[in-house]
Design a protein around this motif. Structure first.
Motif, PDB file in Angstrom:
ATOM      1  N   PHE A   1       0.749  -1.279  -0.017  1.00  0.00           N
ATOM      2  CA  PHE A   1      -0.422   0.160  -0.022  1.00  0.00           C
ATOM      3  C   PHE A   1       1.047   1.269   0.167  1.00  0.00           C
ATOM      4  CE2 PHE A   1      -2.142   3.694   2.375  1.00  0.00           C
ATOM      5  CZ  PHE A   1      -2.863   3.335   1.639  1.00  0.00           C
ATOM      6  N   VAL A   2       0.862   1.950  -0.373  1.00  0.00           N
ATOM      7  CA  VAL A   2       1.193   3.276  -0.883  1.00  0.00           C
ATOM      8  C   VAL A   2       0.879   4.510  -1.329  1.00  0.00           C
ATOM      9  CG1 VAL A   2       3.546   2.254  -2.084  1.00  0.00           C
ATOM     10  CG2 VAL A   2       1.875   3.452  -3.511  1.00  0.00           C
ATOM     11  N   LYS A   3       0.482   5.454  -0.525  1.00  0.00           N
ATOM     12  CA  LYS A   3       0.119   6.755  -0.036  1.00  0.00           C
ATOM     13  C   LYS A   3       0.892   8.206  -0.204  1.00  0.00           C
ATOM     14  CE  LYS A   3      -3.809   8.185   1.115  1.00  0.00           C
ATOM     15  NZ  LYS A   3      -4.268   9.763   1.543  1.00  0.00           N
ATOM     16  N   PRO A   4       1.223   8.735  -1.290  1.00  0.00           N
ATOM     17  CA  PRO A   4       2.064  10.140  -0.904  1.00  0.00           C
ATOM     18  C   PRO A   4       0.898  10.695   0.525  1.00  0.00           C
ATOM     19  CG  PRO A   4       0.922  10.174  -3.337  1.00  0.00           C
ATOM     20  CD  PRO A   4       0.427   9.515  -2.524  1.00  0.00           C
ATOM     21  N   GLY A   5       1.733  11.647   1.084  1.00  0.00           N
ATOM     22  CA  GLY A   5       0.974  12.895   1.995  1.00  0.00           C
ATOM     23  C   GLY A   5      -0.931  12.702   1.862  1.00  0.00           C
ATOM     24  N   LYS A   6      -0.596  13.569   1.234  1.00  0.00           N
ATOM     25  CA  LYS A   6      -2.175  13.928   0.901  1.00  0.00           C
ATOM     26  C   LYS A   6      -2.905  13.729  -0.515  1.00  0.00           C
ATOM     27  CE  LYS A   6      -1.474  17.204   4.513  1.00  0.00           C
ATOM     28  NZ  LYS A   6      -2.139  16.840   5.507  1.00  0.00           N
ATOM     29  N   GLY A   7      -2.532  12.560  -0.874  1.00  0.00           N
ATOM     30  CA  GLY A   7      -2.944  12.145  -2.295  1.00  0.00           C
ATOM     31  C   GLY A   7      -3.434  10.406  -2.524  1.00  0.00           C
ATOM     32  N   GLN A   8      -3.458  10.451  -3.876  1.00  0.00           N
ATOM     33  CA  GLN A   8      -4.292   9.216  -4.006  1.00  0.00           C
ATOM     34  C   GLN A   8      -3.866   8.055  -3.634  1.00  0.00           C
ATOM     35  OE1 GLN A   8      -6.900   8.791  -6.476  1.00  0.00           O
ATOM     36  NE2 GLN A   8      -6.484   6.090  -5.375  1.00  0.00           N
TER      37      GLN A   8
ATOM     38  N   PHE B   1      -2.427   3.848  -3.612  1.00  0.00           N
ATOM     39  CA  PHE B   1      -2.366   2.941  -4.849  1.00  0.00           C
ATOM     40  C   PHE B   1      -2.075   1.272  -3.928  1.00  0.00           C
ATOM     41  CE2 PHE B   1      -1.424   7.007  -7.047  1.00  0.00           C
ATOM     42  CZ  PHE B   1      -1.947   6.871  -8.348  1.00  0.00           C
TER      43      PHE B   1
ATOM     44  N   ARG C   1      -0.172  -1.837  -5.100  1.00  0.00           N
ATOM     45  CA  ARG C   1       0.893  -2.194  -5.601  1.00  0.00           C
ATOM     46  C   ARG C   1       0.998  -3.747  -5.273  1.00  0.00           C
ATOM     47  NH1 ARG C   1       3.006  -1.871 -10.595  1.00  0.00           N
ATOM     48  NH2 ARG C   1       5.150  -1.636 -11.467  1.00  0.00           N
TER      49      ARG C   1
ATOM     50  N   GLU D   1       3.712  -7.496 -11.857  1.00  0.00           N
ATOM     51  CA  GLU D   1       3.039  -6.975 -11.228  1.00  0.00           C
ATOM     52  C   GLU D   1       2.434  -5.765 -12.091  1.00  0.00           C
ATOM     53  OE1 GLU D   1       6.717  -4.278  -9.619  1.00  0.00           O
ATOM     54  OE2 GLU D   1       7.160  -5.877  -8.145  1.00  0.00           O
ATOM     55  N   LYS D   2       1.392  -6.073 -10.234  1.00  0.00           N
ATOM     56  CA  LYS D   2      -0.285  -5.000 -11.387  1.00  0.00           C
ATOM     57  C   LYS D   2      -0.066  -3.294 -10.104  1.00  0.00           C
ATOM     58  CE  LYS D   2      -2.556  -6.875 -14.809  1.00  0.00           C
ATOM     59  NZ  LYS D   2      -2.485  -5.948 -15.620  1.00  0.00           N
ATOM     60  N   THR D   3      -0.888  -2.738 -10.522  1.00  0.00           N
ATOM     61  CA  THR D   3      -0.956  -1.570 -10.017  1.00  0.00           C
ATOM     62  C   THR D   3      -2.475  -1.172 -10.377  1.00  0.00           C
ATOM     63  OG1 THR D   3       0.939  -0.355 -10.048  1.00  0.00           O
ATOM     64  CG2 THR D   3      -0.258   1.068  -9.722  1.00  0.00           C
ATOM     65  N   PHE D   4      -3.441  -0.668  -8.284  1.00  0.00           N
ATOM     66  CA  PHE D   4      -4.467  -0.223  -8.444  1.00  0.00           C
ATOM     67  C   PHE D   4      -4.900   1.087  -7.944  1.00  0.00           C
ATOM     68  CE2 PHE D   4      -4.102  -4.707  -8.954  1.00  0.00           C
ATOM     69  CZ  PHE D   4      -4.835  -5.229  -9.795  1.00  0.00           C
ATOM     70  N   LYS D   5      -6.098   1.747  -8.019  1.00  0.00           N
ATOM     71  CA  LYS D   5      -6.322   2.682  -7.450  1.00  0.00           C
ATOM     72  C   LYS D   5      -7.187   2.037  -6.134  1.00  0.00           C
ATOM     73  CE  LYS D   5      -8.440   5.158 -10.675  1.00  0.00           C
ATOM     74  NZ  LYS D   5      -9.395   6.502 -10.467  1.00  0.00           N
TER      75      LYS D   5
END
Lengths: 292, 190
Positions: free
Chosen positions: B29-36, B38, B40, B53-57
């Motif tokens: 799980f990745v999430k930039p500070g205030k953003g979308q 994802f 992975r 590898e796949k990326t999902f919102k």
């Protein structure tokens, strides 16, 4: 001055990227049981205190964010948040440096600063202010995200994807890296500086590829703040997210006058990860949510 | 149609991607500070074994794959297909060469195998971790060699070839680790 503000609030953050946890509570105002939200940050009540004339304030508190769980995310975590009336955000970055050096006992810990625009231009050869979603998708493909074409993202989400997957892991590898001056569309609660390329006066601190702190030159204009809340809510409605009540007492405080100030929130769990060399946030939490 | 949200992702979850069943190996799980935010993920295609590898919102939903494992007894091979039976219901199933894959080197009649079913059809066969097989052909070893150092190739009743110590003789039974394809020991009597 150290302060303490409520963890429970009648209002909630509007930012579409944040999900508040909600509960119900008995109120004494004749409404019976009311919706109540756990704070995602103590920002609004702390600004109400600043508007009331407290001067510089800080607090350490628990904050709660739903739908965030992973190696660096836990739905309940600790923030150190503080505000400096009369300061600008660059001066506040200096204070963050001092604090981190003391906590990590690394008095000579190196510091670098790079603007959001320069980072994208140097590492990905694209200008985040003018790049189209198509060119951002190309950049993601070039950076090894093989399935990028299958993603349906808006401009900011493309920038977030590139930042999170291609750029953040390299930040703060030699010490502290401050990323500053964000695209206006990612201002959150930061003031926007009307340059030829308008920038949001916002910064984030990275250490070991991990975001540790987020700071703003605080937006003090009540009507602009209200517009941002309303556009947040419009986006929430469009995405089918819950429509959270706007913090009216906070807006009233801005109307009464929030002093020019800079503020920052530092994630203490992640700082502890850096201090102990932990690779997963669970290593610095007594009972992670799955076992809480 | 059942589906999973990204916040249900975890290792071992079976999902459908581009018409194929996949198993999630890792979820980040990745999430930039205030953003979308994802997710992975690294996923293995259960038909081909390929890892991608796949990326999902975060918050997106993905169709669930009707994939589950069951224990079945291997009955026989009719020359083209492999027949298995559920030891409790006696229901029989047929697996093709693709599904049986490398298991064909190790299994013989009556062995209990792990059969992975996709929409009720065998997708892959996993042999028991250890099997006992007869040596059908190997060079005569030197007398007195007990060290096992060096070794020699031996052909087994299933056709598989494994390296065995020099003292192992044609007609003897040996135990093999199917995960590594390595000789474990000699077996006196099956």
């Amino acid at each position: 001055m150290e302060v303490e503000t409520p963890i429970l609030s009648r209002a909630a953050v509007t930012a579409p990227a944040l999900a508040s946890l909600a509960s119900r509570v008995s109120c004494a105002n004749g409404e019976g049981r009311c919706d109540i939200y756990l704070q995602t940050s103590p920002e609004f009540p702390m600004k109400r205190l600043l508007a009331a004339g407290t001067g510089p304030i800080f607090q350490i508190c628990k904050v709660f964010r739903d739908e965030e769980r992973g190696r660096l995310h836990h739905p309940e975590f600790s923030l150190l948040e503080w505000y400096r009336p009369g300061w600008d955000y660059h001066r506040l970055m200096e204070e963050v440096v001092e604090l981190v050096r003391v906590v990590l006992q690394r008095p000579a810990m190196p510091v670098e600063r790079i603007s959001y625009r320069d980072l994208f231009r140097e590492r990905l050869s694209l200008d985040p202010w003018s790049a189209t979603p198509t060119s951002l998708c190309e950049a993601a493909l070039g950076a090894g995200l093989a399935d990028a074409r299958e993603l349906d993202l808006d401009r900011d989400a493309w920038l977030d994807l590139l930042l999170a997957h291609c750029l953040e892991p390299g930040l703060g590898r030699r010490g502290m890296t401050f990323l500053y001056d964000y695209p206006p569309s990612q201002a959150a609660l930061a003031r926007i500086r009307p340059d030829p390329f308008p920038v949001a006066e916002r910064f984030e601190l990275y250490v070991e590829g991990m975001e540790l702190a987020n700071g703003f030159q605080e937006l003090t204009d009540a009507s602009e703040q209200r517009e941002r809340f309303e556009s947040d809510l419009a986006l929430r409605r469009h995405r089918g997210q819950s429509l959270t009540p706007v913090d009216e007492p906070f807006l009233a405080a801005l109307e009464a006058g929030l002093p020019t100030c800079a503020g920052v929130a530092l994630g203490l769990d992640r700082l502890l990860m850096v201090a102990t060399g932990a690779d997963h946030i669970d290593a610095v939490i007594a009972f992670p949510v799955e076992r809480a | 149609m059942a589906s999973y949200s990204t916040n249900e992702f975890r290792g071992g979850l079976k999902i459908m991607l581009d018409g194929d069943p996949y198993s999630i190996l890792e979820n980040e799980f990745v999430k930039p500070g205030k953003g979308q935010a994802f997710n992975r993920v690294r996923v293995r295609n259960l038909k081909t074994g390929r890892v991608v590898e796949k990326t999902f919102k975060s918050g997106e939903s993905v169709e669930a794959a009707d994939v589950h494992d069951t224990e079945m007894q291997y009955l026989y091979n009719d020359g083209e297909q492999w027949h298995f039976m559920d030891p409790e219901s006696y229901e029989q199933m047929i697996a093709d060469a693709n599904a049986v894959g490398e298991a064909t080197s190790w299994i013989k009649e009556e062995d209990i195998c792990k059969v992975t079913l996709w929409n009720g059809v065998p997708l892959s066969i996993e042999p028991p971790n250890f099997v006992v097989l007869a040596v059908t052909e190997t060079d005569p070893g030197l007398k007195g060699d007990t060290s096992g150092g060096g070794g020699k190739p031996a052909t087994l009743e299933t056709g598989a070839v494994v390296r065995v110590p020099l003292f192992v003789q044609t007609g003897e039974l040996i135990k093999v680790d199917t995960r590594t394809g390595e000789y474990v020991s000699r077996v006196k009597d099956a």
